[in-house]
Design an enzyme around this catalytic site. Structure first.
Site, PDB file in Angstrom:
ATOM      1  N   CYS A 158      60.096  33.196  51.240  1.00  0.00           N
ATOM      2  CA  CYS A 158      60.256  33.623  52.635  1.00  0.00           C
ATOM      3  C   CYS A 158      60.219  35.134  52.814  1.00  0.00           C
ATOM      4  CB  CYS A 158      61.566  33.094  53.194  1.00  0.00           C
ATOM      5  SG  CYS A 158      61.899  31.385  52.751  1.00  0.00           S
ATOM      6  N   HIS A 193      67.081  37.554  59.271  1.00  0.00           N
ATOM      7  CA  HIS A 193      66.414  36.444  58.592  1.00  0.00           C
ATOM      8  C   HIS A 193      66.784  35.153  59.320  1.00  0.00           C
ATOM      9  CE1 HIS A 193      64.272  34.414  55.480  1.00  0.00           C
ATOM     10  NE2 HIS A 193      65.337  33.761  55.045  1.00  0.00           N
ATOM     11  N   GLU A 219      74.284  36.525  55.658  1.00  0.00           N
ATOM     12  CA  GLU A 219      73.609  37.670  56.268  1.00  0.00           C
ATOM     13  C   GLU A 219      74.582  38.477  57.124  1.00  0.00           C
ATOM     14  OE1 GLU A 219      69.394  38.773  58.482  1.00  0.00           O
ATOM     15  OE2 GLU A 219      70.042  36.675  58.403  1.00  0.00           O
ATOM     16  N   LYS A 275      63.394  33.177  64.677  1.00  0.00           N
ATOM     17  CA  LYS A 275      63.088  31.858  64.107  1.00  0.00           C
ATOM     18  C   LYS A 275      63.557  30.730  65.026  1.00  0.00           C
ATOM     19  CE  LYS A 275      62.976  32.857  59.102  1.00  0.00           C
ATOM     20  NZ  LYS A 275      63.297  34.304  59.072  1.00  0.00           N
ATOM     21  N   HIS A 289      60.730  28.596  61.090  1.00  0.00           N
ATOM     22  CA  HIS A 289      60.680  29.300  59.808  1.00  0.00           C
ATOM     23  C   HIS A 289      59.287  29.104  59.227  1.00  0.00           C
ATOM     24  CE1 HIS A 289      61.543  31.193  56.176  1.00  0.00           C
ATOM     25  NE2 HIS A 289      62.760  30.714  55.919  1.00  0.00           N
ATOM     26  N   PHE A 339      64.491  32.236  49.101  1.00  0.00           N
ATOM     27  CA  PHE A 339      64.911  31.424  47.962  1.00  0.00           C
ATOM     28  C   PHE A 339      64.577  32.177  46.675  1.00  0.00           C
ATOM     29  CE2 PHE A 339      64.671  26.852  49.878  1.00  0.00           C
ATOM     30  CZ  PHE A 339      65.942  27.019  50.394  1.00  0.00           C
TER      31      PHE A 339
END
Length: 401
Positions: free
Chosen positions: A161, A293, A304, A325, A330, A389
């Protein structure tokens, strides 16, 4: 050294539209691109919502000669790159010595899926001869190079990502090092195949009822697709040719959690933000907006928020933080590119995108998430976060001009 890096072109394809004007119009109006998933008849698919690109016919954008070599993710990359170049005003012959750094989390999954169905479902004995050049992770970068006549450094970055933000960071480094004056960078992904959806289903991080980042009742992410690309130039090169400069890429920061493959680290995220601010030589108090994010998962949003508190201290409460998002889904390796574009537009227009579907702050989520409605606010500096990830983090600092 070429010094400052500026942004002169933006290009996007997403569930919010096939160009940046449509994308930004939807974002600032808080419109959702998430709807019931289309195109899957297989029984047993539990993922029922998606942010898919709509009203898109590849034949309207690509020739019959080119289409057999273009996976869906390459199509998106080319469309976004073309738009970004047109806005930049760069002539085709001036791109010969440019760079192209294209991020992707998945590569040509459509091609893989078709091949596996051909071999295992239909019991055919041979694959199509273009399977490798069409589906390889670097196919989109190669197609951008060939179709835009870019003969400088061209390569692919794949960091899940964070792919787009890592690609933009690498492109900026090439410019700052004096290797090139111009670079096209960003990310692209098209993850809507049955096999990949079943794999995401198994992770149990996909929501079945909507994407609600930072909310008390958030239940996971919604997958999206598309591409977000930008044209970067050295400040000198852009000014010498009289280009319209949209914003300045002030700094980039990268880090790795060196921890868990799926569980994010607040420390790793904080180190990337701190590195970006150091690179930009910008203080915490100067940042007004964070494009988060913000996936909508329980772990990411809390972590976050913790990272932002760690870096910004008491100033964290003054930050406007939002997750786009919640609108475009996403889009994996493309997300950072789309979010970078939204951040540039926020700086340009003084409109802070909202976090839609917000129902109230979740535990550990105590910042100003610009709930549900965009906010008019002129800011000078913003950051855009990507935390992937595998603990691979990339953050951009963008400054108004």
């Amino acid at each position: 050294m070429n010094g400052e890096v500026v942004i002169t072109g933006l290009g996007s394809v997403s569930a919010l539209g096939l160009n940046t004007d449509d994308f930004w119009s939807a974002v600032k109006e808080g419109k959702s691109g998430i709807s019931a998933i289309q195109g899957f008849d297989e029984a047993g698919l539990k993922i029922n919502l998606a942010a898919q690109v709509k009203d898109f016919n590849p034949a309207d954008y690509f020739s019959n000669k080119d289409l057999p070599l273009l996976d869906r993710y390459s199509q998106f990359a080319l469309m976004a790159c073309r738009e970004a170049v047109v806005q930049s005003g760069l002539e085709r012959d001036s791109l010969w010595q440019a760079a192209a750094v294209i991020g992707t989390g998945c590569g040509g999954k459509e091609t893989d899926e078709i091949t596996y169905a051909h071999l295992y479902k239909q019991q055919k004995s041979r694959a199509h001869p273009f399977t490798i050049p069409k589906g390889m992770p670097s196919a989109a970068a190669s197609q951008v190079s060939m179709q835009l006549s870019i003969a400088g450094p061209v390569f692919t970055v794949s960091s899940a990502c964070s792919s787009a933000n890592h690609a933009i960071a690498q492109a900026a480094l090439l410019i700052r090092a004096g290797v090139v004056d111009v670079a096209i960078a960003g990310g692209t992904d098209a993850p809507f195949t049955y096999g990949l959806l079943k794999a995401w289903e198994a992770l149990r991080v996909v929501s079945v009822d909507n994407c609600r980042p930072f909310s008390v009742d958030r239940s996971g992410l919604i997958l999206g697709e598309g591409a977000g690309m930008v044209v970067l130039e050295s400040d000198r090169h852009a000014r010498d040719r009289g280009a319209a400069i949209l914003a300045r890429l002030a700094g980039s920061g990268m880090s790795a959690d060196a921890g868990h493959i799926t569980d994010p680290s607040a420390d790793g995220a904080a180190r990337a933000i701190q590195a970006a601010l150091r690179d930009a030589k910008i203080g915490c108090q100067d940042v007004g907006y964070v494009n988060a994010h913000g996936t909508g998962t329980l772990a990411n949003d809390r972590t976050e928020t913790e990272a932002l508190h760690s870096v910004f201290g008491s100033h964290a409460k003054s930050l406007m933080v939002s997750s786009t998002k919640s609108m475009h889904g996403h889009a994996l390796g493309a997300s950072g590119g789309l979010e970078f574009i939204a951040t540039v537009k926020a700086l340009q227009e003084g409109i802070i995108p909202p976090t839609i579907n917000f129902t109230g702050p979740g535990e550990g989520c105590d910042l100003d998430y610009v709930p549900n409605v965009a906010r008019e606010k002129v800011i000078r500096v913003a950051i855009s976060n990507s935390f992937a990830f595998g603990g691979l983090n990339a953050v951009q600092v963008i400054q108004a001009v």
